[in-house]
Write an enzyme that holds these catalytic residues in place. Structure first.
Site, PDB file in Angstrom:
ATOM      1  N   GLU A 194      20.442  14.475 -47.750  1.00  0.00           N
ATOM      2  CA  GLU A 194      20.851  15.878 -47.802  1.00  0.00           C
ATOM      3  C   GLU A 194      21.989  16.111 -46.813  1.00  0.00           C
ATOM      4  OE1 GLU A 194      17.482  18.526 -49.452  1.00  0.00           O
ATOM      5  OE2 GLU A 194      17.234  18.380 -47.292  1.00  0.00           O
TER       6      GLU A 194
ATOM      7  N   GLY B 283      16.118  23.248 -52.759  1.00  0.00           N
ATOM      8  CA  GLY B 283      15.737  24.399 -51.949  1.00  0.00           C
ATOM      9  C   GLY B 283      15.775  25.675 -52.765  1.00  0.00           C
ATOM     10  N   GLY B 284      16.874  26.411 -52.641  1.00  0.00           N
ATOM     11  CA  GLY B 284      16.992  27.733 -53.259  1.00  0.00           C
ATOM     12  C   GLY B 284      16.602  27.770 -54.726  1.00  0.00           C
TER      13      GLY B 284
ATOM     14  N   GLU C 207      16.981  21.320 -41.147  1.00  0.00           N
ATOM     15  CA  GLU C 207      16.657  22.583 -40.475  1.00  0.00           C
ATOM     16  C   GLU C 207      15.641  22.362 -39.360  1.00  0.00           C
ATOM     17  OE1 GLU C 207      15.744  24.810 -44.027  1.00  0.00           O
ATOM     18  OE2 GLU C 207      17.848  24.698 -44.596  1.00  0.00           O
TER      19      GLU C 207
ATOM     20  N   HIS D   1      13.609  17.332 -42.079  1.00  0.00           N
ATOM     21  CA  HIS D   1      14.619  18.157 -42.750  1.00  0.00           C
ATOM     22  C   HIS D   1      15.662  18.593 -41.722  1.00  0.00           C
ATOM     23  CE1 HIS D   1      16.502  21.527 -44.766  1.00  0.00           C
ATOM     24  NE2 HIS D   1      16.080  21.002 -45.900  1.00  0.00           N
TER      25      HIS D   1
ATOM     26  N   SER E 118      22.203  22.052 -52.638  1.00  0.00           N
ATOM     27  CA  SER E 118      22.831  22.825 -53.705  1.00  0.00           C
ATOM     28  C   SER E 118      22.671  22.209 -55.092  1.00  0.00           C
ATOM     29  CB  SER E 118      24.314  23.076 -53.385  1.00  0.00           C
ATOM     30  OG  SER E 118      24.432  23.847 -52.184  1.00  0.00           O
TER      31      SER E 118
ATOM     32  N   ASN F 272      11.524  22.517 -52.203  1.00  0.00           N
ATOM     33  CA  ASN F 272      11.293  22.867 -50.808  1.00  0.00           C
ATOM     34  C   ASN F 272      11.459  24.386 -50.685  1.00  0.00           C
ATOM     35  OD1 ASN F 272      11.355  23.258 -48.058  1.00  0.00           O
ATOM     36  ND2 ASN F 272      13.310  22.182 -47.735  1.00  0.00           N
ATOM     37  N   TRP F 273      10.348  25.073 -50.595  1.00  0.00           N
ATOM     38  CA  TRP F 273      10.405  26.541 -50.581  1.00  0.00           C
ATOM     39  C   TRP F 273      10.828  27.100 -49.229  1.00  0.00           C
ATOM     40  CZ3 TRP F 273       5.875  29.172 -53.732  1.00  0.00           C
ATOM     41  CH2 TRP F 273       6.007  28.809 -55.080  1.00  0.00           C
ATOM     42  N   LYS F 274      10.863  26.246 -48.203  1.00  0.00           N
ATOM     43  CA  LYS F 274      11.223  26.710 -46.852  1.00  0.00           C
ATOM     44  C   LYS F 274      10.317  27.897 -46.471  1.00  0.00           C
ATOM     45  CE  LYS F 274      15.712  24.744 -47.653  1.00  0.00           C
ATOM     46  NZ  LYS F 274      17.138  24.703 -47.383  1.00  0.00           N
TER      47      LYS F 274
ATOM     48  N   GLY G  78      22.241  24.855 -49.116  1.00  0.00           N
ATOM     49  CA  GLY G  78      22.306  26.308 -49.229  1.00  0.00           C
ATOM     50  C   GLY G  78      23.711  26.876 -49.265  1.00  0.00           C
TER      51      GLY G  78
HETATM   52  P1  PGA Z   1      19.338  23.961 -51.239  1.00  0.00           P
HETATM   53  O1  PGA Z   1      18.408  23.276 -50.111  1.00  0.00           O
HETATM   54  O2  PGA Z   1      18.925  23.354 -52.559  1.00  0.00           O
HETATM   55  O3  PGA Z   1      19.041  25.410 -51.144  1.00  0.00           O
HETATM   56  O4  PGA Z   1      20.754  23.606 -50.896  1.00  0.00           O
HETATM   57  C1  PGA Z   1      18.034  21.941 -50.191  1.00  0.00           C
HETATM   58  C2  PGA Z   1      17.145  21.584 -49.042  1.00  0.00           C
HETATM   59  O5  PGA Z   1      17.368  22.074 -47.930  1.00  0.00           O
HETATM   60  O6  PGA Z   1      16.174  20.812 -49.198  1.00  0.00           O
END
Ligand code: PGA
Length: 244
Positions: free
Chosen positions: A160, A227-228, A92, A90, A206, A10-12, A166
């Site tokens: 999640e 994500g990251g 977010e 998600h 994470s 997930n590149w956001k 993050g």
């Molecule tokens: P993260 O994000 O791996 O940076 O914790 C995961 C996500 O939000 O899908």
């Protein structure tokens, strides 16, 4: 038999056209991955990346197919651009855009209408975990965010924990196992063991190369939403390798 592991990135709100170089590097390092891989870049890059080495997904969609919704994109548009999946609900999106379980359910129906796999996200906040409400929260999100009509092929569920996204913090392996066992049972009670047994249950929050293997080894974990660490070929590649 467990479903095939899925590692989804997930590149956001990260990535430009030049980020195709990262995917090319990843494809060179992992020409035939032992797991399924999905890359979800910003919607501006879906068409450019589709048809490349990896299946491409969106990060959100509207529940309508078209109309007066400035700034939104529909599931049909993602499919038209070459996406095969879309992340929905998600945390977010839920936090920043006020998305409710009912909206997530409508978006999931839209994804299925357009022929996309829906990667539906659920997860508790830190306050909910501290209050011992984790399973109740996950249960209510699963019930209200997933519409009727789920199959092993059209649904992926990502657990999640909001506080793990993050932050570098993750639940213990036992805590992840508890939630994933609960999700499998909850889906099984509703959709039957055959369907529920084939739905991929991803852990997200994470995930990195150093903790991926132990997370993938948990019984009802069938992959990760990353994500990251999905932004760097080396890190994402390390997680893909851990699936083997
Ligand atoms: P993260 O994000 O791996 O940076 O914790 C995961 C996500 O939000 O899908």
């Amino acid at each position: 038999m467990s479903p095939r592991t899925l590692v989804a990135g997930n590149w956001k709100m990260n990535g430009l056209k030049a980020s195709s170089a990262m995917l090319e590097e990843l494809a060179r390092a992992h020409p035939s991955p032992v797991c399924d891989v999905l890359v979800c870049p910003p919607s501006t890059l879906v068409a450019a990346f589709a048809g490349g080495a990896f299946p491409i997904g969106g990060q959100d969609c509207h529940w309508k197919a078209s109309g007066a919704h400035t700034g939104d994109i529909s599931a049909e548009m993602l499919a038209d651009a070459g996406a095969s999946a879309v992340i929905i609900g998600h945390s977010e999106r839920r936090a920043d855009h006020g998305e409710t379980d009912a909206m997530v359910s409508n978006k999931t129906e839209a994804a299925w209408r357009a022929g996309l796999v829906a990667v539906v996200c659920v997860g508790e906040t830190e306050a909910e975990r501290d209050a011992g409400e984790t399973l109740a929260r996950i249960g209510s999100q699963l019930a209200a965010s997933i519409p009727d009509g789920a199959t092993a092929a059209n649904l992926v569920v990502a657990y999640e924990p909001v506080w793990a996204i993050g932050t570098g913090r993750t639940p213990s392996l036992e805590e992840i196992a508890e939630v994933h066992d609960f999700m499998r049972k909850t889906l099984s009670d509703r959709f039957g063991a055959d369907i529920a047994g084939g739905v991929r249950l991803l852990y997200g929050g994470s995930v990195k190369p150093s903790n991926a293997a132990e997370i993938f080894a948990i019984k009802n974990v069938n992959g990760a939403l990353v994500g990251g660490a999905s932004l760097k070929a080396e890190d994402f590649g390390g997680i893909i390798s851990a699936a083997g």
